[in-house]
Design an enzyme around this catalytic site. Structure first.
Site, PDB file in Angstrom:
ATOM      1  CG  ASP A  44      33.062 -58.234  -1.581  1.00  0.00           C
ATOM      2  OD1 ASP A  44      33.711 -58.775  -2.501  1.00  0.00           O
ATOM      3  OD2 ASP A  44      32.952 -58.732  -0.449  1.00  0.00           O
TER       4      ASP A  44
ATOM      5  CE  LYS B  67      39.360 -54.249  -4.253  1.00  0.00           C
ATOM      6  NZ  LYS B  67      38.551 -55.437  -4.432  1.00  0.00           N
TER       7      LYS B  67
ATOM      8  CD  GLU C 230      35.889 -45.133  -8.835  1.00  0.00           C
ATOM      9  OE1 GLU C 230      35.914 -46.372  -8.919  1.00  0.00           O
ATOM     10  OE2 GLU C 230      36.080 -44.380  -9.796  1.00  0.00           O
TER      11      GLU C 230
ATOM     12  CB  CYS D 272      14.851 -83.356  19.367  1.00  0.00           C
ATOM     13  SG  CYS D 272      13.947 -81.815  19.139  1.00  0.00           S
TER      14      CYS D 272
ATOM     15  CB  CYS E 109       9.193 -82.077  17.356  1.00  0.00           C
ATOM     16  SG  CYS E 109      10.505 -80.969  17.826  1.00  0.00           S
TER      17      CYS E 109
ATOM     18  CE  LYS F 112      41.220 -57.114  -0.079  1.00  0.00           C
ATOM     19  NZ  LYS F 112      40.338 -58.054  -0.785  1.00  0.00           N
TER      20      LYS F 112
ATOM     21  CE1 TYR G 232      36.117 -51.584 -12.660  1.00  0.00           C
ATOM     22  CE2 TYR G 232      34.480 -52.275 -11.053  1.00  0.00           C
ATOM     23  CZ  TYR G 232      35.476 -52.581 -11.953  1.00  0.00           C
ATOM     24  OH  TYR G 232      35.837 -53.883 -12.143  1.00  0.00           O
TER      25      TYR G 232
ATOM     26  CB  CYS H  34      10.256 -83.604  21.041  1.00  0.00           C
ATOM     27  SG  CYS H  34      11.167 -84.225  19.626  1.00  0.00           S
TER      28      CYS H  34
ATOM     29  CB  CYS I 154      14.027 -83.247  15.434  1.00  0.00           C
ATOM     30  SG  CYS I 154      12.658 -84.011  16.322  1.00  0.00           S
TER      31      CYS I 154
HETATM   32  S1  IVH Z   1      39.138 -50.343 -11.008  1.00  0.00           S
HETATM   33  C1  IVH Z   1      42.810 -52.598 -13.366  1.00  0.00           C
HETATM   34  N1  IVH Z   1      37.314 -49.661  -9.292  1.00  0.00           N
HETATM   35  O1  IVH Z   1      38.188 -54.979  -7.674  1.00  0.00           O
HETATM   36  C2  IVH Z   1      41.626 -52.856 -12.579  1.00  0.00           C
HETATM   37  N2  IVH Z   1      37.824 -51.968  -9.496  1.00  0.00           N
HETATM   38  O2  IVH Z   1      41.303 -56.280  -8.144  1.00  0.00           O
HETATM   39  C3  IVH Z   1      40.799 -51.634 -12.474  1.00  0.00           C
HETATM   40  N3  IVH Z   1      36.490 -53.423  -8.044  1.00  0.00           N
HETATM   41  O3  IVH Z   1      37.897 -57.405  -9.849  1.00  0.00           O
HETATM   42  C4  IVH Z   1      39.682 -51.877 -11.601  1.00  0.00           C
HETATM   43  N4  IVH Z   1      35.291 -51.832  -7.120  1.00  0.00           N
HETATM   44  O4  IVH Z   1      36.146 -55.677 -10.344  1.00  0.00           O
HETATM   45  C5  IVH Z   1      37.991 -50.684  -9.837  1.00  0.00           C
HETATM   46  N5  IVH Z   1      35.691 -48.888  -7.836  1.00  0.00           N
HETATM   47  C6  IVH Z   1      36.361 -49.907  -8.363  1.00  0.00           C
HETATM   48  C7  IVH Z   1      36.145 -51.242  -7.982  1.00  0.00           C
HETATM   49  C8  IVH Z   1      36.910 -52.258  -8.566  1.00  0.00           C
HETATM   50  C9  IVH Z   1      35.509 -53.134  -7.170  1.00  0.00           C
HETATM   51  C10 IVH Z   1      36.984 -54.796  -8.302  1.00  0.00           C
HETATM   52  C11 IVH Z   1      37.257 -55.104  -9.740  1.00  0.00           C
HETATM   53  C12 IVH Z   1      38.375 -56.104  -9.718  1.00  0.00           C
HETATM   54  C13 IVH Z   1      38.955 -55.939  -8.341  1.00  0.00           C
HETATM   55  C14 IVH Z   1      40.348 -55.386  -8.473  1.00  0.00           C
END
Ligand code: IVH
Length: 672
Positions: A117, A115, A113, A410, A434, A316, A225, A413, A428
């Site tokens: 942010d 991740k 999946e 500036c 200006c 990551k 998720y 000007c 400025c």
């Molecule tokens: S599973 C036991 N799936 O990443 C934790 N987490 O350190 C199970 N996150 O703050 C989490 N995308 O909120 C999972 N596809 C994903 C995710 C995800 C982002 C975040 C989650 C958590 C951090 C994990």
């Protein structure tokens, strides 16, 4: 309509609206026009007002927000919210997969999946209705932000069908879609406000706002998720995510490879490589890939370490980064006079685009980086649209490179720059002399949300300024056709339109004129607040900082900026000219005839039906007498104005908080 009929109608309308909402936001397949949707929503709102006993905390009317959370309550999670072990190394992913195969029994399927942010959220549902939404916090306890989460359109408040567990929690990540984030920053820029640094922190800050209507306006989004339930509802993670989709949640699309079942390490690597390359095409930020063992029985077998599940790992991505050479630093002057330093770089390819410039934010940032012209610098592309310089490669520095000197004048000007205490940026102060500020101010003045002058665009403003015909916004009101007709690209019709547009702008209400002046930190909302509080420009101009700070939501920074603006004689002269031209500098008398301050400092919640006034009339009376209306009961509420059929939950809450409940007659007595 009888109460029973009303209840039925409220139920069908609510279901219908949630259905349309799901089609529009989750499936991106609208099933109704915006207009018809609004009509249905209005109908529901009206019924809920008439029959408050049937208003539901998960009603579609809650999507627009309005509830204020004074303090977010701390809540202990039913299941701890753990984190994922993570790595930047593909070798460690290979090691992890090898380990899994040794520990777990039988064939192993994985799910890959994105991740996301953003900000982790756990949402509980009881009998298919959202009951509370809690932040991760320290993993054991988080904060109850349910009112704010209800405004996120892709999160269902009532689930579809009936194949869900009666009591479960679903977890996911709330994020700020990049397009919405950019729009927000554009609005802030226009208001002369500081920009938000990145989407994740802004999403997090937004979720902690007290006023849920602001949260509703921000356009946050969420992917789910994980489903957590005492009952087993599926054999595998993949299956339960699909089920969540059927209940109405937004889940990643398998068709778009946002989630995939993988049988071996090669397929896992293929998923990782695909998104490492493609992640910048998404409308939200991801910082890696999560790999999970799919089968629940095997997950259980693998178990947890103290902090994280053994059955999952995150890979990551390194932030897209390159090094290049800093050729020079130039400075941009914004419409409010704010100076922004910009790095001019040797062109370099980064995440698919050629980068020549990068943001340096302000003088402090340059000092922190210890930047010098000719340095080899690291440039990174994060959620921001403009890349930024993150560090200097000191090993490659030419020892003879002189220390960096920030400008003191500036660049446009030559005026001496100022930097106010607490401000990150230099300014400025020559706002009337200006060139980029003059042009920027005029463009802002004519823009849609300000004076909205038809027939006049920013190109024409540039042209007129360059020809020396206009020097300030006041000059617009002295323009004559015979000055304009000889100019290039000026046809008779367009000149006529422009002059008509300028004439019509004299009717634009005071609050917009105030916004149009372009006073630093006075955006649309602040202008509205100030106009309504002071009612005339003369009163606003004679207010000192202390008086200004007493206005709701006006802080010291804004107050000082307003005082400074009006203390300037040139600004006073400009305003006199605009006044003589006939612009609106006060709210017409009839709009506030009969106003008093009898209810000043009191906040009211109206509930139920009344004998002598409609609810709208009561709201208006409260405002006319200096009080405030609020949609929900909190510790800030002074009185609940209760009529027939006030909802039991409101009464209970009022009693708990010790808020006084008054009748229509009591209220009439207060404003006599
Ligand atoms: S599973 C036991 N799936 O990443 C934790 N987490 O350190 C199970 N996150 O703050 C989490 N995308 O909120 C999972 N596809 C994903 C995710 C995800 C982002 C975040 C989650 C958590 C951090 C994990």
């Amino acid at each position: 309509m009888t109460a029973e009929e009303a209840k039925k109608k409220i139920d069908t309308l609510s279901r219908e609206l949630e259905e349309h909402n799901h089609s529009y936001y989750v499936l991106s397949e609208p099933t109704i026009s915006d207009y018809n949707f609004d009509q249905l929503l209005k109908e529901l709102e009206k019924l809920e007002e008439q029959f408050p006993q049937f208003a539901d905390e998960n009603s579609p009317t809650k999507r627009v927000g309005g509830d204020i959370t004074k303090k977010f309550n701390e809540v202990v999670h039913d299941f701890p919210m753990m984190s994922l072990s993570n790595t930047y190394s593909k070798d460690e992913i290979i090691d992890w997969e090898n380990r899994i195969r040794k520990i777990a029994d039988g064939e192993i399927d994985y799910v890959c999946e994105l991740k996301y942010d953003g900000v982790a959220i756990g949402i509980k549902y009881v009998n298919g209705a959202m009951s509370r939404a809690v932040t991760r916090g320290d993993g054991t306890k988080g904060e109850d932000i349910t009112n704010n989460v209800r405004t996120i359109r892709t999160i269902p408040m009532k689930l579809k069908g009936n194949h869900f567990p009666p009591d479960f929690e679903i977890r996911g990540e709330i994020f700020y879609p990049l397009a919405n984030f950019q729009k927000l920053n554009e609005q802030r820029e226009e208001a002369g406000e500081a920009l938000f640094a990145n989407p994740r922190n802004t999403a997090s800050g937004t979720l902690k706002m007290q006023d849920s209507s602001i949260v509703a306006s921000r356009g946050l989004d969420c992917y789910l998720y994980g489903v957590y339930s005492k009952e087993t509802l599926a054999d595998s993670h993949f299956q339960s995510v699909q089920s969540a989709g059927e209940w109405g949640f937004k889940i990643p699309s398998a068709d778009h490879k946002m989630i995939a079942k993988c049988e071996n390490i090669d397929q896992i690597m293929e998923f990782i490589n695909h998104w490492d390359e493609q992640r910048h095409s998404l409308d939200f930020e991801i910082d890696g890939i999560v790999i999970k063992v799919n089968n629940y029985r095997q997950q259980e077998e693998l178990g947890f370490t103290a902090k994280s599940p053994r059955w999952a790992i995150a890979y990551k991505f390194k932030a897209a980064e390159v090094t290049t050479v800093l050729d020079s630093v130039s400075y941009q002057v914004g419409r409010t006079g704010a100076i922004t330093p910009v790095a001019n770089l040797k062109p370099v390819l980064l995440a698919g685009t050629t980068v020549k410039r990068a943001s340096l934010h302000n003088a402090d940032q340059i000092e922190k980086l210890d930047l010098r012209v000719g340095d080899h610098v690291y440039v990174e592309k994060g959620g921001e649209i403009i890349p930024k310089v993150t560090a200097v490669d000191l090993a490659k520095r030419d020892v003879s490179a002189p220390e960096f000197k920030y400008i003191t004048q500036c660049p446009e000007c030559n005026t001496q720059l100022v930097r106010n205490e607490g401000d990150a940026k230099h300014y400025c102060p020559n706002d009337l002399g200006c060139p980029p500020q003059i042009k920027g101010k005029m463009e802002h003045f004519i823009s849609r949300k300000a004076m909205d002058i038809e027939g006049l665009g920013s190109e024409t403003i540039d042209q007129l300024h360059e020809e020396g015909i206009i020097h300030s916004i006041a000059d617009l009101y002295d323009l004559k056709a015979d000055q304009l007709l000889p100019l290039e690209r000026m046809a008779e019709k367009s000149v006529e339109n422009m002059l008509e547009g300028i004439e019509a702008s004299k009717q634009v209400p005071f609050e917009r004129v105030l916004f149009a002046l372009g006073i630093r930190y006075v955006g649309e909302t602040v202008a509205k607040k100030l106009a309504r509080y002071f009612k005339t420009l003369d009163k606003l101009m004679s207010a000192d900082a202390e008086t200004l700070v007493a206005v709701d939501e006006i802080g010291e920074r804004i107050a000082q900026s307003v005082v400074d603006y009006f203390a300037n004689e040139e600004h006073q002269a400009l305003i006199n000219r605009l006044k003589n031209a006939g612009l609106q500098f006060e709210i017409p008398e009839e709009q506030f005839a009969g106003n008093t301050e009898k209810l000043k400092g009191f906040s009211f919640v109206i509930s139920g039906v009344f004998e002598r006034h409609s609810r709208d009339e009561l709201k208006e009376l409260i405002e006319k007498n200096g009080g405030k209306n609020s949609g929900s009961v909190s510790s800030k509420t002074s009185y609940i104005l209760a009529g027939e059929g006030m909802g039991p939950s409101k009464r209970e809450k009022a009693e708990k908080l010790g808020v006084q409940i008054i009748s229509e007659a009591d209220f009439e007595g207060m404003i006599m």
